[in-house]
Scaffold this motif. Structure first.
Motif, PDB file in Angstrom:
ATOM      1  N   UNK A  17       0.818  -1.207   0.000  1.00  0.00           N
ATOM      2  CA  UNK A  17       0.000   0.000   0.000  1.00  0.00           C
ATOM      3  C   UNK A  17       0.854   1.260   0.000  1.00  0.00           C
ATOM      4  N   UNK A  18       1.972   1.228   0.718  1.00  0.00           N
ATOM      5  CA  UNK A  18       2.908   2.342   0.728  1.00  0.00           C
ATOM      6  C   UNK A  18       3.469   2.565  -0.671  1.00  0.00           C
ATOM      7  N   UNK A  19       3.870   1.493  -1.357  1.00  0.00           N
ATOM      8  CA  UNK A  19       4.387   1.605  -2.724  1.00  0.00           C
ATOM      9  C   UNK A  19       3.326   2.208  -3.631  1.00  0.00           C
ATOM     10  N   UNK A  20       2.084   1.731  -3.510  1.00  0.00           N
ATOM     11  CA  UNK A  20       1.001   2.262  -4.327  1.00  0.00           C
ATOM     12  C   UNK A  20       0.832   3.761  -4.089  1.00  0.00           C
ATOM     13  N   UNK A  21       0.834   4.169  -2.832  1.00  0.00           N
ATOM     14  CA  UNK A  21       0.653   5.582  -2.501  1.00  0.00           C
ATOM     15  C   UNK A  21       1.791   6.437  -3.062  1.00  0.00           C
ATOM     16  N   UNK A  22       3.027   5.958  -2.963  1.00  0.00           N
ATOM     17  CA  UNK A  22       4.178   6.683  -3.504  1.00  0.00           C
ATOM     18  C   UNK A  22       4.041   6.815  -5.019  1.00  0.00           C
ATOM     19  N   UNK A  23       3.698   5.711  -5.695  1.00  0.00           N
ATOM     20  CA  UNK A  23       3.575   5.754  -7.156  1.00  0.00           C
ATOM     21  C   UNK A  23       2.406   6.629  -7.605  1.00  0.00           C
ATOM     22  N   UNK A  24       1.324   6.651  -6.832  1.00  0.00           N
ATOM     23  CA  UNK A  24       0.208   7.550  -7.161  1.00  0.00           C
ATOM     24  C   UNK A  24       0.657   9.011  -7.101  1.00  0.00           C
ATOM     25  N   UNK A  25       1.484   9.351  -6.128  1.00  0.00           N
ATOM     26  CA  UNK A  25       2.034  10.702  -6.038  1.00  0.00           C
ATOM     27  C   UNK A  25       2.916  11.030  -7.230  1.00  0.00           C
ATOM     28  N   UNK A  26       3.734  10.072  -7.656  1.00  0.00           N
ATOM     29  CA  UNK A  26       4.601  10.278  -8.814  1.00  0.00           C
ATOM     30  C   UNK A  26       3.758  10.400 -10.082  1.00  0.00           C
ATOM     31  N   UNK A  27       2.710   9.606 -10.194  1.00  0.00           N
ATOM     32  CA  UNK A  27       1.818   9.695 -11.352  1.00  0.00           C
ATOM     33  C   UNK A  27       1.180  11.088 -11.424  1.00  0.00           C
ATOM     34  N   UNK A  28       0.793  11.604 -10.299  1.00  0.00           N
ATOM     35  CA  UNK A  28       0.102  12.893 -10.229  1.00  0.00           C
ATOM     36  C   UNK A  28       1.076  14.070 -10.383  1.00  0.00           C
ATOM     37  N   UNK A  29       2.236  14.023  -9.670  1.00  0.00           N
ATOM     38  CA  UNK A  29       3.104  15.193  -9.557  1.00  0.00           C
ATOM     39  C   UNK A  29       4.501  15.018 -10.148  1.00  0.00           C
ATOM     40  N   UNK A  30       4.870  13.811 -10.586  1.00  0.00           N
ATOM     41  CA  UNK A  30       6.230  13.544 -11.044  1.00  0.00           C
ATOM     42  C   UNK A  30       7.141  13.222  -9.865  1.00  0.00           C
ATOM     43  N   UNK A  31       8.375  12.851 -10.166  1.00  0.00           N
ATOM     44  CA  UNK A  31       9.350  12.529  -9.123  1.00  0.00           C
ATOM     45  C   UNK A  31       9.887  13.813  -8.506  1.00  0.00           C
ATOM     46  N   UNK A  32       9.788  13.958  -7.185  1.00  0.00           N
ATOM     47  CA  UNK A  32      10.324  15.172  -6.554  1.00  0.00           C
ATOM     48  C   UNK A  32      11.827  15.061  -6.312  1.00  0.00           C
ATOM     49  N   UNK A  33      12.513  16.188  -6.465  1.00  0.00           N
ATOM     50  CA  UNK A  33      13.935  16.254  -6.111  1.00  0.00           C
ATOM     51  C   UNK A  33      14.776  15.174  -6.756  1.00  0.00           C
ATOM     52  N   UNK A  34      15.595  14.531  -5.929  1.00  0.00           N
ATOM     53  CA  UNK A  34      16.513  13.485  -6.398  1.00  0.00           C
ATOM     54  C   UNK A  34      15.932  12.083  -6.251  1.00  0.00           C
ATOM     55  N   UNK A  35      14.674  11.971  -5.876  1.00  0.00           N
ATOM     56  CA  UNK A  35      14.068  10.649  -5.682  1.00  0.00           C
ATOM     57  C   UNK A  35      14.116   9.835  -6.972  1.00  0.00           C
ATOM     58  N   UNK A  36      14.380   8.558  -6.826  1.00  0.00           N
ATOM     59  CA  UNK A  36      14.298   7.585  -7.918  1.00  0.00           C
ATOM     60  C   UNK A  36      14.168   6.214  -7.298  1.00  0.00           C
ATOM     61  N   UNK A  37      13.698   5.250  -8.088  1.00  0.00           N
ATOM     62  CA  UNK A  37      13.364   3.940  -7.533  1.00  0.00           C
ATOM     63  C   UNK A  37      14.065   2.815  -8.281  1.00  0.00           C
TER      64      UNK A  37
END
Length: 159
Positions: A17-37
């Motif tokens: 669920x945490x992964x889903x929530x993180x990816x939903x944020x990336x889908x909506x707003x893009x990757x913030x800062x230096x974050x990458x997976x």
């Protein structure tokens, strides 16, 4: 009849669920800062959808990187699809959450590892190095400056 709480499965569900929530944020707003997976997944999972040449090249498991170039990220309750670049050739992948083996964001030293009952080797998760990148650049490239990640292991909670 004795009943018990299955903490292992509850933790896995919460972590997915945490992964889903993180990816939903990336889908909506893009990757913030230096974050990458770095996302490692089971290529033999019945619901994984990848090109035949990728499953032939990476039998068993594959690690992909979402960093500089990715497109068409679609997040659902069961998994996500994303187009990634493999040697200048975009490929669409579908990865269900229950096929994920590790999820690492080395920019903030965060990582999750999903242990299974089949995992016989006991690794020291405190010194977990993210696997080498298999996409988002030339295949087989490694991300420069990768930091160690803190990994949550469920083995320490099992009896």
């Amino acid at each position: 009849m004795a009943r018990s709480i299955d903490y292992g499965n509850l933790m896995h569900r919460a972590m997915r669920g945490l992964i889903q929530e993180v990816l939903e944020g990336v889908q909506r707003d893009g990757l913030p800062g230096e974050h990458h997976f770095f996302i490692t997944f089971d290529t033999h999972h019945p619901d994984v959808e990848i090109a035949d040449w990728l499953s032939d090249r990476y039998p068993g498991e594959m690690t992909v990187v979402m960093q500089h170039w990715f497109d068409n990220l679609e997040v659902t309750d069961d998994g996500f699809s994303v187009s990634l670049n493999f040697g200048d050739a975009p490929e669409l992948l579908y990865i269900p959450y229950d096929a994920i083996k590790t999820f690492v964001d080395p920019s903030v030293e965060f990582g999750l590892r999903f242990e299974t009952q089949d995992d016989d080797d006991e690794e020291d998760d405190r010194d977990f190095d993210p696997p080498a990148a298999k996409s988002d650049a030339a295949p087989e490239s490694k991300s420069a400056g990768t930091k160690k990640a803190d990994v949550v292991s469920l083995d320490s909670f099992r009896k």
